[in-house]
Design an enzyme around this catalytic site. Structure first.
Site, PDB file in Angstrom:
ATOM      1  N   SER A 268       1.053  -0.725  -0.480  1.00 53.27           N
ATOM      2  CA  SER A 268      -0.444   0.130   0.106  1.00 53.27           C
ATOM      3  C   SER A 268       1.020   1.479   0.261  1.00 53.27           C
ATOM      4  CB  SER A 268      -0.813   0.227   1.384  1.00 53.27           C
ATOM      5  OG  SER A 268      -0.218  -0.041   2.644  1.00 53.27           O
ATOM      6  N   LYS A 269       0.306   2.658  -0.334  1.00 51.03           N
ATOM      7  CA  LYS A 269       0.844   3.278  -0.772  1.00 51.03           C
ATOM      8  C   LYS A 269       1.343   4.098   0.946  1.00 51.03           C
ATOM      9  CE  LYS A 269      -3.011   6.414  -2.469  1.00 51.03           C
ATOM     10  NZ  LYS A 269      -3.871   5.946  -3.667  1.00 51.03           N
TER      11      LYS A 269
END
Ligand code: GLU
Length: 510
Positions: A268-269
């Protein structure tokens, strides 16, 4: 593990159709490394089996889909050296390849299901469904649709629709028994039907949901093998029900393990940059990124890990995939990238790489007017413009401050900026100026005071080339990555703070 022999492979029988696979990104954000990973695996599978690789754009979410995002996805996959035989840009026999251009096809298919009694109209209003969910939550039940329109007389249902009453169409999912299917990588899998909601197939605006459009298109485009991320496993029973409802043979399913962060959570960012454009701007070579993604999910062999696209295709066998989620280890990516830089390019080749990356005449000519007023000697250029040619800029912690405010408050403002930039089609100087003015006003700050920590976060220094133009040249991905690092440097934001902030962000968009 089961083998994944496919038609078109040497073992297949001649009567089976040739392999057709697809990658089906939704154009709702940055081009994601996960999309590249799936595209690469599908591409390699098609090449390995002499089949065709399709690129389909799944833009049925009207609010979130953007044409710019579609362009960015296509461009970044091309940069990686992947190409497709059929797609929205190159056409092909099964087009159109953009779902928003296929609405009548989906509507016709929904009509078939309605006629056969395999789907039904739901006339519940948004408010009624929200009230249902709230009541279920209150009594700690699972939030499921309660099938209130499932038994409505078909004649009455048709009449209400005809009179223009707003409705969705839902799939009639059995309430008992279970669905069993075979995943080529995972073997026989099953799910109880009672755990599966009567899925909406057609929204009240006449747009299909993912499930309907995906199944109809996979069938009409002749897809033989669905190779996609594990997160879609739970959708398979609904899809199988749709295939059965239409009387079609389902494709083979191969669900790839999800890419993970170092701590094994889903990539995930929040933890890693996930946009292909970020890696490009940070100076990674497409060959290295493809090589790295190709190694993901393939059990690590003892042998050479530096493999070009053709080597990856030659050795490609989905049955070698290791299902324990592959870690997106950026250290390893850097190591591979370094090898490509050292081993594949002579000094003249490196100069060419640098020019293509961020030092073309055109790129330098955009930076020159920003630096010129601040140069006493030409040799000031290096220190003054270093942030255009770097990934991380290492700000001094003491510089990252906002006059009269706590560190967390600054971190929150930087985080809001990241989210807002994410929503921009492109980050230009004017948008950057509006963004900062807006944030200053909302937070009761002088613009001058707010720009300082942004200078520091983005250029590493309290004073540098003009902020807004600098942001434009660095581009959305690099700017967000630097702002994110600044948030981390300030101590990060707790889950609770982030949640509250997300609400604030959503409210400011409404
Ligand atoms: N549009 C879906 C996505 O964005 C496609 C999933 C699939 O491959 O079925 O991942």
């Amino acid at each position: 593990m089961t083998s994944s022999t496919a038609p078109g492979s040497p073992e297949s029988t001649p009567s089976e159709p040739a392999v057709r696979v697809r990658v089906a990104p939704s154009p709702t954000g940055d081009p994601h490394v996960g999309t590249a990973y799936q595209a690469l695996f599908n591409y390699a599978f098609a090449r390995r089996h002499g089949g065709r690789f399709i690129l389909r754009i799944e833009d049925t979410d009207r609010e979130r889909s953007r044409h710019e995002s579609e362009l960015a996805i296509l461009e970044s996959l091309r940069w990686l050296g992947l190409s497709w035989d059929e797609g929205p840009d190159v056409g092909g026999p099964s087009g159109p390849y953009r779902q928003s251009e296929r609405l009548t096809i989906y509507q016709e298919h929904v009509a078939q299901l309605l006629n056969a009694g395999l789907a039904y109209r739901d006339f519940s209003t948004r408010e009624e469904l929200a009230a249902l969910r709230a009541a279920q939550r209150e009594s700690k039940e699972q939030t499921n649709y309660d099938q209130r329109y499932r038994d409505l007389d078909p004649g009455e249902s048709a009449q209400r629709a005809e009179s223009g009453e707003s409705h969705t169409v839902r799939l009639l999912v059995p309430n008992d028994g279970e669905c069993e299917w075979r995943d080529e990588l995972r073997g026989i899998t099953s799910r109880e039907w009672s755990l599966i909601d009567d899925q909406i197939l057609l929204k009240s605006d006449g747009f299909p949901t993912y499930h309907l459009a995906n199944v109809v298109d996979d069938h009409l485009m002749g897809v033989t093998d669905v190779i996609r991320g594990e997160e879609w496993m739970n959708s398979v029973p609904k899809h199988i029900l749709l295939y059965q409802g239409f009387g079609w043979e389902p494709p083979r399913f191969h669900h790839l393990p999800l890419l993970r962060n170092n701590d094994r959570s889903k990539l995930s960012k929040r933890k890693n940059p996930t946009s292909i454009n970020y890696y490009r701007r940070a100076g990674f070579l497409p060959e290295a990124l493809v090589n790295f993604l190709g190694l993901m999910g393939v059990s690590q062999s003892e042998g050479e890990e530096k493999l070009g696209l053709e080597d990856l295709i030659d050795g490609f066998d989905l049955s070698n995939i290791s299902l324990g989620g592959p870690v997106f280890d950026t250290e390893k990516l850097r190591w591979l990238n370094a090898r490509y830089i050292r081993e594949e390019h002579d000094p003249a080749g490196l100069v060419k790489l640098l020019r293509d990356w961020a030092m073309s005449d055109e790129a330098l000519e955009r930076i020159a007017p920003l630096a010129q007023p601040r140069l006493e000697t030409l040799s000031d250029w290096g220190a003054l413009t270093v942030h255009f040619f770097a990934d991380d800029v290492h700000p001094q912690e003491g510089d990252l401050t906002l006059k009269g405010r706590e560190a967390t408050e600054l971190a929150e403002i930087l985080q809001l900026a990241i989210w807002r930039i994410e929503g921009f089609a492109a980050l230009d100087a004017e948008r950057a100026r509006e963004l900062l003015s807006g944030l200053a006003e909302e937070n009761d700050l002088k613009l001058r005071d707010l720009t300082r920590p942004f200078y520091v976060a983005i250029s590493g220094k309290p004073a540098s080339t003009p902020l807004f133009e600098t942001m434009e040249i660095l581009g959305s991905d690099m700017v967000r990555s630097r702002l994110k690092r600044a948030v981390d440097l300030l101590g990060g934001l707790s889950k609770k703070k982030l949640k509250a902030l997300e609400k604030r962000h959503a409210a400011s968009r409404a």
